[in-house]
Each structure stands twice: as C-alpha cells, then as structure tokens.
Write an enzyme that holds these catalytic residues in place. Structure first.
Site, PDB file in Angstrom:
ATOM      1  N   LEU A   1     -12.268 -10.114 -11.962  1.00  0.00           N
ATOM      2  CA  LEU A   1     -13.587  -9.621 -11.564  1.00  0.00           C
ATOM      3  C   LEU A   1     -13.565  -8.098 -11.348  1.00  0.00           C
ATOM      4  O   LEU A   1     -14.318  -7.356 -11.955  1.00  0.00           O
ATOM      5  CB  LEU A   1     -14.035 -10.338 -10.274  1.00  0.00           C
ATOM      6  CG  LEU A   1     -15.293  -9.797  -9.588  1.00  0.00           C
ATOM      7  CD1 LEU A   1     -16.527  -9.996 -10.467  1.00  0.00           C
ATOM      8  CD2 LEU A   1     -15.520 -10.497  -8.239  1.00  0.00           C
ATOM      9  N   THR A   2     -12.643  -7.642 -10.480  1.00  0.00           N
ATOM     10  CA  THR A   2     -12.642  -6.233 -10.054  1.00  0.00           C
ATOM     11  C   THR A   2     -12.320  -5.278 -11.210  1.00  0.00           C
ATOM     12  O   THR A   2     -11.542  -5.598 -12.092  1.00  0.00           O
ATOM     13  CB  THR A   2     -11.603  -6.057  -8.919  1.00  0.00           C
ATOM     14  OG1 THR A   2     -11.895  -7.015  -7.897  1.00  0.00           O
ATOM     15  CG2 THR A   2     -11.638  -4.667  -8.322  1.00  0.00           C
TER      16      THR A   2
ATOM     17  N   PRO B   1     -11.943  -0.748 -12.178  1.00  0.00           N
ATOM     18  CA  PRO B   1     -11.642   0.533 -11.502  1.00  0.00           C
ATOM     19  C   PRO B   1     -12.841   1.080 -10.717  1.00  0.00           C
ATOM     20  O   PRO B   1     -12.672   1.641  -9.641  1.00  0.00           O
ATOM     21  CB  PRO B   1     -11.259   1.467 -12.657  1.00  0.00           C
ATOM     22  CG  PRO B   1     -10.765   0.544 -13.728  1.00  0.00           C
ATOM     23  CD  PRO B   1     -11.541  -0.741 -13.587  1.00  0.00           C
TER      24      PRO B   1
ATOM     25  N   TRP C   1      -6.422  -4.765 -10.558  1.00  0.00           N
ATOM     26  CA  TRP C   1      -6.027  -5.525  -9.375  1.00  0.00           C
ATOM     27  C   TRP C   1      -5.992  -7.039  -9.631  1.00  0.00           C
ATOM     28  O   TRP C   1      -6.266  -7.822  -8.725  1.00  0.00           O
ATOM     29  CB  TRP C   1      -6.998  -5.283  -8.203  1.00  0.00           C
ATOM     30  CG  TRP C   1      -6.964  -3.911  -7.657  1.00  0.00           C
ATOM     31  CD1 TRP C   1      -7.916  -2.949  -7.811  1.00  0.00           C
ATOM     32  CD2 TRP C   1      -5.925  -3.318  -6.873  1.00  0.00           C
ATOM     33  NE1 TRP C   1      -7.539  -1.812  -7.177  1.00  0.00           N
ATOM     34  CE2 TRP C   1      -6.327  -2.009  -6.582  1.00  0.00           C
ATOM     35  CE3 TRP C   1      -4.694  -3.780  -6.402  1.00  0.00           C
ATOM     36  CZ2 TRP C   1      -5.540  -1.140  -5.835  1.00  0.00           C
ATOM     37  CZ3 TRP C   1      -3.920  -2.928  -5.654  1.00  0.00           C
ATOM     38  CH2 TRP C   1      -4.344  -1.628  -5.381  1.00  0.00           C
TER      39      TRP C   1
ATOM     40  N   THR D   1      -4.539 -10.383  -9.762  1.00  0.00           N
ATOM     41  CA  THR D   1      -3.359 -11.116  -9.288  1.00  0.00           C
ATOM     42  C   THR D   1      -2.893 -12.107 -10.348  1.00  0.00           C
ATOM     43  O   THR D   1      -3.722 -12.809 -10.951  1.00  0.00           O
ATOM     44  CB  THR D   1      -3.714 -11.858  -7.972  1.00  0.00           C
ATOM     45  OG1 THR D   1      -4.147 -10.893  -7.022  1.00  0.00           O
ATOM     46  CG2 THR D   1      -2.518 -12.616  -7.412  1.00  0.00           C
TER      47      THR D   1
ATOM     48  N   GLY E   1      11.692  -3.883  17.568  1.00  0.00           N
ATOM     49  CA  GLY E   1      12.147  -2.493  17.694  1.00  0.00           C
ATOM     50  C   GLY E   1      12.481  -1.926  16.321  1.00  0.00           C
ATOM     51  O   GLY E   1      11.780  -2.199  15.338  1.00  0.00           O
TER      52      GLY E   1
ATOM     53  N   GLU F   1     -10.677 -10.861  -1.363  1.00  0.00           N
ATOM     54  CA  GLU F   1     -11.771 -11.850  -1.253  1.00  0.00           C
ATOM     55  C   GLU F   1     -12.888 -11.315  -0.363  1.00  0.00           C
ATOM     56  O   GLU F   1     -13.516 -12.059   0.394  1.00  0.00           O
ATOM     57  CB  GLU F   1     -11.297 -13.214  -0.708  1.00  0.00           C
ATOM     58  CG  GLU F   1      -9.957 -13.731  -1.157  1.00  0.00           C
ATOM     59  CD  GLU F   1      -9.847 -13.889  -2.660  1.00  0.00           C
ATOM     60  OE1 GLU F   1     -10.883 -13.858  -3.333  1.00  0.00           O
ATOM     61  OE2 GLU F   1      -8.734 -14.016  -3.156  1.00  0.00           O
TER      62      GLU F   1
HETATM   63  C1  LIG Z   1      -3.351  -7.318  -3.380  1.00  0.00           C
HETATM   64  C2  LIG Z   1      -4.673  -7.392  -4.057  1.00  0.00           C
HETATM   65  C3  LIG Z   1      -4.953  -8.448  -4.919  1.00  0.00           C
HETATM   66  C4  LIG Z   1      -6.182  -8.516  -5.587  1.00  0.00           C
HETATM   67  N1  LIG Z   1      -6.415  -9.525  -6.489  1.00  0.00           N
HETATM   68  C5  LIG Z   1      -7.575  -9.531  -7.201  1.00  0.00           C
HETATM   69  C6  LIG Z   1      -7.800 -10.532  -8.217  1.00  0.00           C
HETATM   70  O1  LIG Z   1      -6.976 -11.427  -8.442  1.00  0.00           O
HETATM   71  N2  LIG Z   1      -8.946 -10.462  -8.940  1.00  0.00           N
HETATM   72  C7  LIG Z   1      -9.898  -9.506  -8.722  1.00  0.00           C
HETATM   73  O2  LIG Z   1     -10.916  -9.513  -9.423  1.00  0.00           O
HETATM   74  N3  LIG Z   1      -9.711  -8.551  -7.757  1.00  0.00           N
HETATM   75  C8  LIG Z   1      -8.576  -8.539  -7.003  1.00  0.00           C
HETATM   76  N4  LIG Z   1      -8.367  -7.582  -6.033  1.00  0.00           N
HETATM   77  C9  LIG Z   1      -9.390  -6.574  -5.805  1.00  0.00           C
HETATM   78  C10 LIG Z   1     -10.123  -6.755  -4.482  1.00  0.00           C
HETATM   79  O3  LIG Z   1     -11.014  -7.821  -4.599  1.00  0.00           O
HETATM   80  C11 LIG Z   1     -10.804  -5.431  -4.155  1.00  0.00           C
HETATM   81  O4  LIG Z   1      -9.778  -4.495  -3.827  1.00  0.00           O
HETATM   82  C12 LIG Z   1     -11.784  -5.552  -2.998  1.00  0.00           C
HETATM   83  O5  LIG Z   1     -12.893  -6.324  -3.387  1.00  0.00           O
HETATM   84  C13 LIG Z   1     -12.277  -4.196  -2.501  1.00  0.00           C
HETATM   85  O6  LIG Z   1     -12.708  -3.408  -3.568  1.00  0.00           O
HETATM   86  P1  LIG Z   1     -12.144  -1.922  -3.741  1.00  0.00           P
HETATM   87  O7  LIG Z   1     -10.667  -1.962  -3.636  1.00  0.00           O
HETATM   88  O8  LIG Z   1     -12.721  -1.353  -4.986  1.00  0.00           O
HETATM   89  O9  LIG Z   1     -12.676  -1.136  -2.483  1.00  0.00           O
HETATM   90  P2  LIG Z   1     -14.134  -0.484  -2.345  1.00  0.00           P
HETATM   91  O10 LIG Z   1     -15.184  -1.454  -2.704  1.00  0.00           O
HETATM   92  O11 LIG Z   1     -14.151   0.832  -3.031  1.00  0.00           O
HETATM   93  O12 LIG Z   1     -14.197  -0.234  -0.763  1.00  0.00           O
HETATM   94  C14 LIG Z   1     -13.623   0.897  -0.128  1.00  0.00           C
HETATM   95  C15 LIG Z   1     -13.988   0.840   1.345  1.00  0.00           C
HETATM   96  O13 LIG Z   1     -15.425   0.913   1.508  1.00  0.00           O
HETATM   97  C16 LIG Z   1     -15.876  -0.205   2.273  1.00  0.00           C
HETATM   98  N5  LIG Z   1     -17.191  -0.610   1.773  1.00  0.00           N
HETATM   99  C17 LIG Z   1     -17.587  -0.811   0.491  1.00  0.00           C
HETATM  100  N6  LIG Z   1     -18.856  -1.208   0.461  1.00  0.00           N
HETATM  101  C18 LIG Z   1     -19.286  -1.295   1.734  1.00  0.00           C
HETATM  102  C19 LIG Z   1     -20.510  -1.663   2.369  1.00  0.00           C
HETATM  103  N7  LIG Z   1     -21.586  -2.055   1.657  1.00  0.00           N
HETATM  104  N8  LIG Z   1     -20.581  -1.606   3.707  1.00  0.00           N
HETATM  105  C20 LIG Z   1     -19.517  -1.216   4.453  1.00  0.00           C
HETATM  106  N9  LIG Z   1     -18.324  -0.853   3.913  1.00  0.00           N
HETATM  107  C21 LIG Z   1     -18.220  -0.888   2.573  1.00  0.00           C
HETATM  108  C22 LIG Z   1     -14.839  -1.289   2.053  1.00  0.00           C
HETATM  109  O14 LIG Z   1     -14.871  -2.248   3.081  1.00  0.00           O
HETATM  110  C23 LIG Z   1     -13.557  -0.469   2.028  1.00  0.00           C
HETATM  111  O15 LIG Z   1     -13.157  -0.220   3.353  1.00  0.00           O
HETATM  112  C24 LIG Z   1      -7.157  -7.508  -5.354  1.00  0.00           C
HETATM  113  C25 LIG Z   1      -6.877  -6.462  -4.457  1.00  0.00           C
HETATM  114  C26 LIG Z   1      -5.662  -6.388  -3.824  1.00  0.00           C
HETATM  115  C27 LIG Z   1      -5.381  -5.248  -2.889  1.00  0.00           C
END
Ligand SMILES: Cc1cc2nc3c(=O)[nH]c(=O)nc-3n(C[C@H](O)[C@H](O)[C@H](O)COP(=O)(O)OP(=O)(O)OC[C@H]3O[C@@H](n4cnc5c(N)ncnc54)[C@H](O)[C@@H]3O)c2cc1C
Length: 392
Positions: free
Chosen positions: A131-132, A134, A162, A164, A342, A366
């Site tokens: 789903l996710t 850049p 990202w 998994t 520690g 998630e």
């Molecule tokens: C270890 C790991 C495994 C993953 N596995 C998968 C996978 O299998 N498949 C997949 O598709 N994705 C996967 N992801 C992606 C994951 O779903 C995203 O990282 C997550 O949804 C957050 O998106 P982002 O990293 O782009 O952060 P951003 O959306 O850019 O968010 C950055 C910050 O802004 C905050 N923010 C954003 N919008 C709002 C809002 N409206 N109100 C308040 N705060 C907000 C967020 O909470 C965060 O603190 C994985 C990520 C990681 C770290």
C-alpha cells in the site's frame, strides 16, 4: 522437531491446545532464532515451513482452506506467543494471515479463496501487502501507483515502499488507482517486471525482509482483481488494516510481556550494594507498573477479540483503542526493561535492546498513534455527545 507438537493441519485440535503447543514451539524453535533474524536480516526458511506445518499461517481460515479455525481471541493469543519469541517472525501472521488472508476471506471470490488461502497457509506462497509509497503513508488514498485495463488484464505501474516480507514474497496484494481515481486491489504474482530492493539499515523489523518494490507495467489477469473495481480502499484496505491492527495490538502485549519477564529475571540475579536489585523499591515500582500496564493492554485486546468474535461493529474502534494503548505500553515497558538492565540493557547480548527497538515500530505501522488518536477522538465526539451514550 519434537514429535509431540507435530500435527496434521487437516486435523483440527482444540483452540487451547493450539496455543499451548504454540508456546512450546515458540520457546523451543522461534526464540532461539530471534537474535539471528535481527542480526542477519533474514528469516529462517526452515522455520517458516515449520510454522506452516503447524497451521499457524492459516490460523483463522476455515478448515476447507487449510485453516485452524481459531476465533479472534485465540488468534490474538497466537500472535502473543509468536510475537513474544520473535517480532520479525510474527510479521508472517500480521501480513499473511491478517492483512492478506482476511481480505481474501472477506472479499475474494470462491475461486480466489480456494486458490490463495491454502497457498498462504502452507507457505507455498508468501505474500506482501503493498500500500505505502514514498509520498503516501498516512494519507494512503494519495497513492500514485496506477492501473489501466487492457483487454482481459490490468497493467500496474508504481513504486511501493516499506513493504514487509517483499524481499521473499511470491505475490503481492497491490493497491493502485486508475485514471478515474478509482482505487482497486490486485493479487500479483512475483515476476521479472517487478523490481525488489530490500531496505537495509532499519532500526527494527530487521528480519522482516522489508523492501521497496517497483511495478514496471506488470500485467495481471482480470481474475486477480480482489473485490469490486473501485472498492480497493473502502473494502480491501479497511478490512486489511482492521485485521492488521488487531494483530499489532497483540504484538504490543507480546513485546511488553517478554520485556517484563526479562526485567524480572535480571532483577532477581543482579546484585548492587550487596543486595539483589529487585529489593530496591524503585525497581519494584517499575516491575509493578509494568505488570499493571500489560494487564490493562491485554484486557483491551481480549475485549476487542470478544467483540470481533461476536462480529460487533464496535470491534473496529475497540481494536483501534487496543492497538493504540498496547503499542504505547510496549514502548514504555521495553524502555523500563532496558533501564532495569543498566548498561547491559544497551547491549545485544541481552534481548531487551531488541525488544525496545521493535516496540517503537508498533506505534507507526497499521496506522500511526496520531491517526489512531484521530479515529478514537472522532468516535468519542460522535458517541459521547450530550450524554447520548454512557461508558459501560
Ligand atoms: C517496519 C515497518 C513495516 C511496514 N510494513 C508495511 C507493509 O507491509 N505494507 C505497507 O503498505 N506499508 C508498510 N509500512 C508503512 C507504514 O504503514 C507507514 O510508515 C505508516 O503508515 C506511516 O506513514 P509514513 O511513514 O509515510 O509517515 P507519514 O504519513 O509521513 O507521517 C509522519 C508523521 O506525521 C503524522 N501525521 C500524518 N498525518 C497526520 C494527521 N492527519 N494528523 C496527525 N498526525 C499526522 C504521523 O503520525 C507521523 O508522526 C511499514 C512501515 C514500517 C516502519
């Protein structure tokens, strides 16, 4: 392998027995590999096959699709047992069983269920949920991956990040948009038009083969569309994330419980000032708070599980509450476990530094904690307005 815990998937055993066996299996075979998974960035294929042999990858599927038919409460407990032993291994359940398997079970055609669910359960095919991107994380509807119809097939182009298990995936559940901005979901077999680059240098989930994936005009037969066209978000992503969140809620309990056991063991053997450190009130306070928080998190997970079992609509918000709280508890308890250890808490000869790193991820995947708060607040503002609804 211990023959006592070897069972034919086809033969259903009681849910309690599945959990008891999973605990023994996790202690004997998963936990000893956790550090290696973290250090090498590779999940043991032998272990994946052993997990599949026990039916855990199809834990919630009906028996006709090679499943164990665990109800949501027992499935949660299975996530706890496996997640305690190794977070990267637990990702097999979160992604394969919850995100992908449950979406196929809910929205797939009979042919799709017959084809894909037994393949997932047996680990003949490992899936990844794509789903996710850049530029599209929390704002998942902002994806740019595209699809177009071409005769009897669809052509998908896009860049996912990202993802998994992508590094070892045999197929992907891909979310993409067409020119009319309809979002749809497709089951896509790995093929040469898909470029996969594992993301090295991650803080945690190091053994989960997380990768960037590029789909270069990948042709997908029309029977691989999952759910109706245009329902990729409202049906597939919503179902997938709800189930994924439930698995992650239990993953939080798992990490916190593992960290608690590590801190108790350490406090009972480490001596300072001529005393075992568990005798210091400040250390006892940390232990007491940790247990209290874990019990609360587990209670929320069990409540969400019960509501899911009854197929109550409230289960969705209760799952969100459980995931939000238990990921916070995991963060707090694993951090405290490092403190109790520690200097040794900062050293990979002890498991707590890994548990601490893994816990942080749960506040991001998630749906981040902030987005969970948004969802919970929206629910509260609607449901608790003007005393319309009282707290049970
Ligand atoms: C270890 C790991 C495994 C993953 N596995 C998968 C996978 O299998 N498949 C997949 O598709 N994705 C996967 N992801 C992606 C994951 O779903 C995203 O990282 C997550 O949804 C957050 O998106 P982002 O990293 O782009 O952060 P951003 O959306 O850019 O968010 C950055 C910050 O802004 C905050 N923010 C954003 N919008 C709002 C809002 N409206 N109100 C308040 N705060 C907000 C967020 O909470 C965060 O603190 C994985 C990520 C990681 C770290």
């Amino acid at each position: 392998m211990n023959t006592q815990i070897q069972h034919d998937i086809g033969q259903l055993r009681s849910q309690e027995l599945v959990i008891e066996e999973a605990k023994v299996f996790a202690d004997q075979y998963i936990r000893p590999l956790a550090r290696e998974h973290d250090a090498t960035g590779k999940l043991s294929r032998t272990l994946i096959n052993e997990i599949a042999k026990r039916g855990y990858l199809g834990a919630t599927f009906p028996a006709e699709y090679s499943g164990l038919e665990l109800d949501p409460v027992y499935y949660g407990m299975l996530n706890e047992e496996i997640g305690k032993a190794c977070s990267s291994t637990r990702a097999l359940l979160t992604v394969g069983t919850s995100l992908i398997g449950e979406s196929i079970l809910r929205w797939g055609t009979t042919d799709q269920k017959k084809k894909w669910l037994p393949l997932i359960s047996s680990a003949e095919k490992i899936g990844a949920f794509a789903l996710t991107e850049p530029k599209a994380g929390t704002d998942a509807k902002g994806i740019e991956s595209s699809y177009e119809k071409d005769g009897d097939s669809y052509i998908i182009t896009g860049h996912k990040k990202w993802i998994t298990l992508a590094g070892i995936a045999d197929f992907f559940l891909v979310i993409a948009k067409n020119a009319e901005q309809q979002i749809s979901a497709f089951l896509v077999d790995r093929n040469p038009d898909i470029e996969i680059k594992e993301m090295l240098g991650l803080m945690a989930a190091k053994g989960s083969h997380i990768a960037e994936v590029k789909f270069n005009r990948v042709r997908v037969p029309k029977e691989n569309l999952l759910g109706a066209e245009g329902r990729g978000f409202s049906c597939i992503v919503s179902t997938a994330l709800d189930h994924g969140r439930y698995s992650i809620a239990w993953a939080g309990v798992a990490l916190a419980q593992e960290a608690l056991e590590a801190m108790v063991n350490y406090a009972r053997q480490r001596k300072q000032f001529g005393k075992k450190i568990y005798q210091f009130q400040l250390i006892r306070g940390i232990i007491a708070d940790s247990i209290t928080e874990i019990h609360a998190a587990r209670a929320l997970c069990l409540r969400a599980g019960e509501l899911r079992k009854q197929m109550e609509p409230e289960s969705i918000v209760e799952t969100t509450v459980a995931k939000y709280f238990s990921s916070k508890v995991a963060m707090k308890v694993t951090m405290d476990a490092v403190q109790v250890h520690g200097g040794n808490g900062c050293y990979n000869e002890y498991p707590v530094e890994r548990l601490f790193r893994e816990a942080k991820v749960l506040e991001i995947i998630e749906g981040t904690s902030q987005i969970q708060q948004e969802m919970i607040a929206s629910y509260a503002l609607r449901e608790y307005y003007n005393g319309k609804k009282t707290i049970e």
